[in-house]
Motif scaffolding. Structure first.
Motif, PDB file in Angstrom:
ATOM      1  N   VAL A 149       0.863  -1.178   0.000  1.00 38.83           N
ATOM      2  CA  VAL A 149       0.000   0.000   0.000  1.00 38.83           C
ATOM      3  C   VAL A 149       0.902   1.232   0.000  1.00 38.83           C
ATOM      4  O   VAL A 149       2.036   1.190   0.479  1.00 38.83           O
ATOM      5  CB  VAL A 149      -0.951   0.017   1.220  1.00 38.83           C
ATOM      6  CG1 VAL A 149      -1.947  -1.134   1.154  1.00 38.83           C
ATOM      7  CG2 VAL A 149      -0.183  -0.021   2.528  1.00 38.83           C
ATOM      8  N   LYS A 150       0.409   2.324  -0.554  1.00 38.13           N
ATOM      9  CA  LYS A 150       1.194   3.543  -0.731  1.00 38.13           C
ATOM     10  C   LYS A 150       1.795   4.053   0.584  1.00 38.13           C
ATOM     11  O   LYS A 150       2.920   4.548   0.602  1.00 38.13           O
ATOM     12  CB  LYS A 150       0.317   4.619  -1.387  1.00 38.13           C
ATOM     13  CG  LYS A 150       1.059   5.827  -1.855  1.00 38.13           C
ATOM     14  CD  LYS A 150       1.785   5.552  -3.133  1.00 38.13           C
ATOM     15  CE  LYS A 150       2.266   6.841  -3.764  1.00 38.13           C
ATOM     16  NZ  LYS A 150       3.122   6.579  -4.905  1.00 38.13           N
ATOM     17  N   ALA A 151       1.065   3.916   1.681  1.00 44.99           N
ATOM     18  CA  ALA A 151       1.555   4.414   2.966  1.00 44.99           C
ATOM     19  C   ALA A 151       2.807   3.663   3.431  1.00 44.99           C
ATOM     20  O   ALA A 151       3.658   4.238   4.108  1.00 44.99           O
ATOM     21  CB  ALA A 151       0.463   4.300   4.026  1.00 44.99           C
ATOM     22  N   ILE A 152       2.945   2.396   3.062  1.00 47.79           N
ATOM     23  CA  ILE A 152       4.093   1.597   3.490  1.00 47.79           C
ATOM     24  C   ILE A 152       5.146   1.481   2.385  1.00 47.79           C
ATOM     25  O   ILE A 152       6.333   1.391   2.662  1.00 47.79           O
ATOM     26  CB  ILE A 152       3.635   0.202   3.976  1.00 47.79           C
ATOM     27  CG1 ILE A 152       2.730   0.379   5.202  1.00 47.79           C
ATOM     28  CG2 ILE A 152       4.818  -0.701   4.303  1.00 47.79           C
ATOM     29  CD1 ILE A 152       2.095  -0.892   5.707  1.00 47.79           C
ATOM     30  N   PRO A 154       5.992   3.808  -0.412  1.00 45.95           N
ATOM     31  CA  PRO A 154       5.755   5.059  -1.128  1.00 45.95           C
ATOM     32  C   PRO A 154       6.531   5.201  -2.442  1.00 45.95           C
ATOM     33  O   PRO A 154       6.145   5.991  -3.301  1.00 45.95           O
ATOM     34  CB  PRO A 154       6.193   6.136  -0.131  1.00 45.95           C
ATOM     35  CG  PRO A 154       7.192   5.460   0.734  1.00 45.95           C
ATOM     36  CD  PRO A 154       6.756   4.022   0.821  1.00 45.95           C
ATOM     37  N   THR A 166       8.366   2.399   4.249  1.00 42.19           N
ATOM     38  CA  THR A 166       8.316   3.074   5.546  1.00 42.19           C
ATOM     39  C   THR A 166       7.549   2.135   6.481  1.00 42.19           C
ATOM     40  O   THR A 166       6.354   2.305   6.701  1.00 42.19           O
ATOM     41  CB  THR A 166       7.609   4.444   5.450  1.00 42.19           C
ATOM     42  OG1 THR A 166       6.309   4.248   4.886  1.00 42.19           O
ATOM     43  CG2 THR A 166       8.388   5.404   4.571  1.00 42.19           C
ATOM     44  N   PRO A 168       5.914   0.190   9.534  1.00 38.34           N
ATOM     45  CA  PRO A 168       5.487   0.490  10.907  1.00 38.34           C
ATOM     46  C   PRO A 168       6.324  -0.337  11.887  1.00 38.34           C
ATOM     47  O   PRO A 168       6.906  -1.354  11.504  1.00 38.34           O
ATOM     48  CB  PRO A 168       4.013   0.075  10.934  1.00 38.34           C
ATOM     49  CG  PRO A 168       3.844  -0.862   9.802  1.00 38.34           C
ATOM     50  CD  PRO A 168       4.893  -0.537   8.778  1.00 38.34           C
TER      51      PRO A 168
END
Length: 173
Positions: A149-152, A154, A166, A168
């Motif tokens: 996913v884009k949040a992880i 980028p 990135t 978590p």
């Protein structure tokens, strides 16, 4: 040179129709008639075959297809485990931020904050969200599953053979 689009998992009925487990995000590969390739075993070369028709089974990742020359249940059962393929020249156009699985496999994975290489993408799994399967640099460590996913993830740099994540807390450890 070949992209696997599905695996024949069994016969459907008595007239040679086949149940195919899809490995593709493109339903038209099973519903639109035309040439495909059949690989009966990992050691055998792909052979041309014609897809005559197909339809999806609602709620499942299975298609029922009819292939030229497969006219009875016995012939269909003999194809269990065979792979359906398309040429890598037949890749459909994708929207921005969409990728073909073959483009992702082999990319180096870097932690964006530290710049440290974590490993290499070895597969893409589908389980609600797509998950990148990453083999750490230490071959004794098991693969890591990273939500694609884009949040992880980028940054996907196909030209640079890399992607940046990135993660978590706890995802990589």
């Amino acid at each position: 040179d070949w992209l696997e689009i599905g695996t024949i998992v069994g016969a459907q009925g008595l007239r040679g129709e086949l149940r195919v487990l899809s490995a593709s995000d493109f339903p038209q590969r099973f519903t639109e008639p035309g040439p495909r390739w059949l690989q009966r075993s990992p050691q055998s070369p792909p052979e041309p075959i014609e897809l005559l028709r197909g339809q999806g089974i609602p709620g499942k990742n299975i298609y029922v297809v009819r292939l030229a020359g497969v006219s009875d249940r016995t012939a269909a059962e003999n194809l269990r485990g065979a792979k359906l393929l398309v040429s890598d020249q037949e890749l459909p156009e994708l929207a921005e931020d969409e990728f073909h699985v073959a483009e992702l496999i082999g990319l180096q994975v870097f932690d964006q904050a530290t710049g440290v290489c974590i490993g290499e993408v070895i597969d893409l799994r589908t389980a609600g969200n797509d998950l990148l399967e990453v083999q750490p640099l230490d071959p004794d460590k098991p693969p890591i599953l990273i939500p694609f996913v884009k949040a992880i993830v980028p940054v996907v740099d196909l030209a640079g053979d890399r992607l940046e994540i990135t993660p978590p807390p706890g995802l990589i450890e």
